[in-house]
Design an enzyme around this catalytic site. Structure first.
Site, PDB file in Angstrom:
ATOM      1  N   SER A  31       0.899  -0.830   0.453  1.00 55.62           N
ATOM      2  CA  SER A  31       0.081  -0.081   0.424  1.00 55.62           C
ATOM      3  C   SER A  31       0.725   1.415   0.012  1.00 55.62           C
ATOM      4  O   SER A  31       1.811   1.345   1.472  1.00 55.62           O
ATOM      5  CB  SER A  31      -1.360  -0.213   0.961  1.00 55.62           C
ATOM      6  N   HIS A  62      -2.885   1.260  -5.061  1.00 55.22           N
ATOM      7  CA  HIS A  62      -2.811   0.180  -5.294  1.00 55.22           C
ATOM      8  C   HIS A  62      -2.103   0.064  -7.001  1.00 55.22           C
ATOM      9  O   HIS A  62      -2.633   0.253  -7.506  1.00 55.22           O
ATOM     10  CB  HIS A  62      -2.799  -1.214  -5.186  1.00 55.22           C
ATOM     11  N   HIS A  84      -5.215  -8.943  -2.337  1.00 54.57           N
ATOM     12  CA  HIS A  84      -5.605  -9.448  -1.109  1.00 54.57           C
ATOM     13  C   HIS A  84      -6.726 -10.201  -0.990  1.00 54.57           C
ATOM     14  O   HIS A  84      -7.674 -10.575  -1.791  1.00 54.57           O
ATOM     15  CB  HIS A  84      -5.717  -7.412  -0.314  1.00 54.57           C
ATOM     16  N   TYR A  86      -8.756  -9.870   1.341  1.00 59.35           N
ATOM     17  CA  TYR A  86     -10.497  -9.293   1.353  1.00 59.35           C
ATOM     18  C   TYR A  86     -10.774  -9.151   0.332  1.00 59.35           C
ATOM     19  O   TYR A  86     -11.974  -8.593   0.452  1.00 59.35           O
ATOM     20  CB  TYR A  86     -10.045  -8.411   2.251  1.00 59.35           C
ATOM     21  N   GLU A  87     -10.241  -8.583  -0.874  1.00 60.76           N
ATOM     22  CA  GLU A  87     -10.880  -8.433  -1.681  1.00 60.76           C
ATOM     23  C   GLU A  87     -11.614  -9.492  -2.413  1.00 60.76           C
ATOM     24  O   GLU A  87     -11.898  -9.438  -3.716  1.00 60.76           O
ATOM     25  CB  GLU A  87      -9.612  -7.735  -3.446  1.00 60.76           C
ATOM     26  N   ALA A 114       2.120  -2.600   4.806  1.00 68.06           N
ATOM     27  CA  ALA A 114       1.443  -1.181   5.470  1.00 68.06           C
ATOM     28  C   ALA A 114       1.108  -1.948   6.650  1.00 68.06           C
ATOM     29  O   ALA A 114       0.535  -2.787   6.540  1.00 68.06           O
ATOM     30  CB  ALA A 114       0.817   0.371   4.293  1.00 68.06           C
ATOM     31  N   SER A 216      -1.864  -8.778   5.011  1.00 68.04           N
ATOM     32  CA  SER A 216      -1.075  -9.496   3.714  1.00 68.04           C
ATOM     33  C   SER A 216      -0.199 -10.408   3.937  1.00 68.04           C
ATOM     34  O   SER A 216      -0.160 -10.815   4.907  1.00 68.04           O
ATOM     35  CB  SER A 216      -0.880  -8.340   2.179  1.00 68.04           C
ATOM     36  N   ASN A 239       0.269   3.660  11.166  1.00 68.37           N
ATOM     37  CA  ASN A 239      -0.638   3.938  11.877  1.00 68.37           C
ATOM     38  C   ASN A 239      -0.470   3.408  13.859  1.00 68.37           C
ATOM     39  O   ASN A 239       0.385   2.463  12.800  1.00 68.37           O
ATOM     40  CB  ASN A 239      -1.849   4.153  11.369  1.00 68.37           C
ATOM     41  N   HIS A 250      -7.233   3.725   5.869  1.00 73.54           N
ATOM     42  CA  HIS A 250      -7.080   4.361   4.717  1.00 73.54           C
ATOM     43  C   HIS A 250      -6.231   5.290   4.514  1.00 73.54           C
ATOM     44  O   HIS A 250      -4.979   5.014   3.527  1.00 73.54           O
ATOM     45  CB  HIS A 250      -8.299   3.716   3.696  1.00 73.54           C
TER      46      HIS A 250
HETATM   47  N1  HPA Z   1      -4.897  -2.995  11.073  1.00 71.78           N
HETATM   48  C1  HPA Z   1      -4.747  -3.773   9.405  1.00 71.78           C
HETATM   49  N2  HPA Z   1      -3.729  -3.379   8.952  1.00 71.78           N
HETATM   50  C2  HPA Z   1      -3.721  -2.461   8.543  1.00 71.78           C
HETATM   51  C3  HPA Z   1      -3.246  -1.471   9.453  1.00 71.78           C
HETATM   52  C4  HPA Z   1      -3.790  -1.657  10.421  1.00 71.78           C
HETATM   53  O1  HPA Z   1      -4.008  -0.891  12.081  1.00 71.78           O
HETATM   54  N3  HPA Z   1      -2.578  -0.685   9.276  1.00 71.78           N
HETATM   55  C5  HPA Z   1      -2.508  -0.697   8.581  1.00 71.78           C
HETATM   56  N4  HPA Z   1      -2.759  -2.159   7.456  1.00 71.78           N
END
Ligand code: HPA
Length: 277
Positions: A31, A62, A84, A86-87, A114, A216, A239, A250
Site C-alpha cells: 500500500s 495499489h 488481497h 479481502y478483495e 503497510a 497481507s 498508524n 486508509h
Molecule cells: N490494521 C490492519 N491492517 C493495517 C493497519 C492496521 O492498523 N494499518 C495498515 N494496514
C-alpha cells in the site's frame, strides 16, 4: 501437468517476451509503496491485465504492474501492487505472483507492507523488519497450500521455522544504519481484513506476541518458503493500532507511505546493493 504449473508457465512465457533482464530478486511493494522502485534501468513494465493469472488491482494506492529491470545493479522483478484476500481473491490467487517470480528466476523475495504498530512508543513512519509472522487466516484453514501438492513447486509439508532468518538480516540492518533509518524488528500478524481491529483484537494480538498488524504478506511468504526462496520483509508503520488510540483509516495509511518513500527507497537500494545472488 497440474493446472497451477501450466498457469505459471503461461505467465512466464508472456513476461519473458517483454523482459530485458533475468530477475534474481523479487520485490512486492504494498500500500502506497509502489513508487519505491520507479527508477529501474533497462525497464520493462507489464500491466497485470496482460499477464495470464494476474488481475486488475481494485484498492486505491495499489498499482497493478510488474516491472522488470535493474535496481542498484541487481536484476529485479517488482510487483507494484498485490492481490488481497479481502478483495475476494482466493489464497491461490493472492500467492500466484510469487510462484511466477520464482519461475522467472528469483531466488530471493523482498516483501513490504503497510501495518499498524501495536506498541504505544512506536511512531508512524517507523520501519520494522519482519522477524516472524502469525498467519491467522492460515491457522484457521484459509491457507494457500491446502489442496493437492505439486512436488515440483515444493514439499507437501514445508517448514516455516526461521522463515525470515537468513544472511539478508545483517544486510538489512547495515542498510538501515547507512541510510539513517532506525529499523525496528518484530512479529507481523496477518488478519483477513478488511475491517480494522477492535480494541479486544488489538489486545489479543499483543498477547500473542505480535508487534504489527496488517492484511497481507503472510500467504506470500508461506508460498515463497514452500518454493525455497530466501525472504526479507519490511512493514512500514502507517498508524498505531492501540486500544485507546484513534480509529485507523486508509487515507492515513497512504499518506504515511508517501512520506516514508524517500527513506524506504534509499534503504531498499542499499539492501539490494548488498545482496549476493
Ligand atoms: N490494521 C490492519 N491492517 C493495517 C493497519 C492496521 O492498523 N494499518 C495498515 N494496514
Amino acid at each position: 501437468m497440474s493446472i497451477l504449473y501450466e498457469q505459471i508457465t503461461q505467465a512466464c512465457t508472456t513476461i519473458k517476451m517483454h523482459a530485458r533482464v533475468t530477475p534474481r530478486i523479487g520485490l512486492i511493494l504494498g500500500s502506497g509503496l509502489a513508487a519505491l522502485a520507479d527508477e529501474l534501468t533497462q525497464a520493462a513494465v507489464i500491466p497485470y491485465a496482460s499477464i495470464p493469472g494476474f488481475h486488475e488491482p481494485k484498492v486505491p494506492g495499489h498499482r497493478g504492474e510488474l516491472a522488470l529491470g535493474l535496481m542498484a545493479g541487481q536484476p529485479v522483478a517488482v510487483l507494484r501492487g498485490r492481490f488481497h484476500f479481502y478483495e475476494g481473491y482466493s489464497m491461490a490467487e493472492v500467492t500466484f505472483p510469487v510462484r511466477v517470480l520464482k519461475a522467472l528466476g528469483c531466488q530471493t523475495l523482498i516483501v513490504t507492507n503497510a501495518a499498524g504498530g501495536l506498541h504505544a512508543d512506536w511512531q508512524v513512519g517507523d520501519i520494522m523488519r519482519i522477524t516472524d509472522h502469525i498467519f491467522l487466516p492460515g491457522l484457521m484453514g484459509m491457507h494457500p497450500l491446502i489442496g493437492p501438492n505439486d512436488d515440483r513447486l515444493g514439499p507437501r509439508f514445508p517448514a516455516m521455522l526461521n522463515a525470515y532468518q537468513n544472511d539478508l538480516v545483517p544486510c538489512a540492518h547495515a542498510a538501515a544504519a547507512s541510510t539513517g533509518v532506525r529499523l525496528r524488528s518484530g512479529v507481523y500478524a496477518m488478519l483477513a481484513g478488511p475491517s480494522f481491529e477492535t480494541a479486544a483484537e488489538m489486545r489479543m494480538l499483543r498477547a500473542m506476541g505480535a508487534d504489527a498488524v496488517g492484511m497481507s504478506t503472510a500467504p506470500e511468504v508461506v508460498v515463497a518458503r514452500h518454493a525455497g526462496m530466501r525472504v526479507l520483509g519490511f512493514s512500514l508503520i502507517t498508524n498505531l493500532a492501540l486500544p485507546d488510540g484513534s480509529p485507523a483509516n486508509h487515507a492515513e495509511v497512504l499518506e504515511a507511505g508517501e512520506k516514508a518513500k524517500p527513506r524506504f527507497a534509499a534503504m531498499l537500494r542499499q539492501v539490494l546493493a548488498q545482496v549476493v545472488n
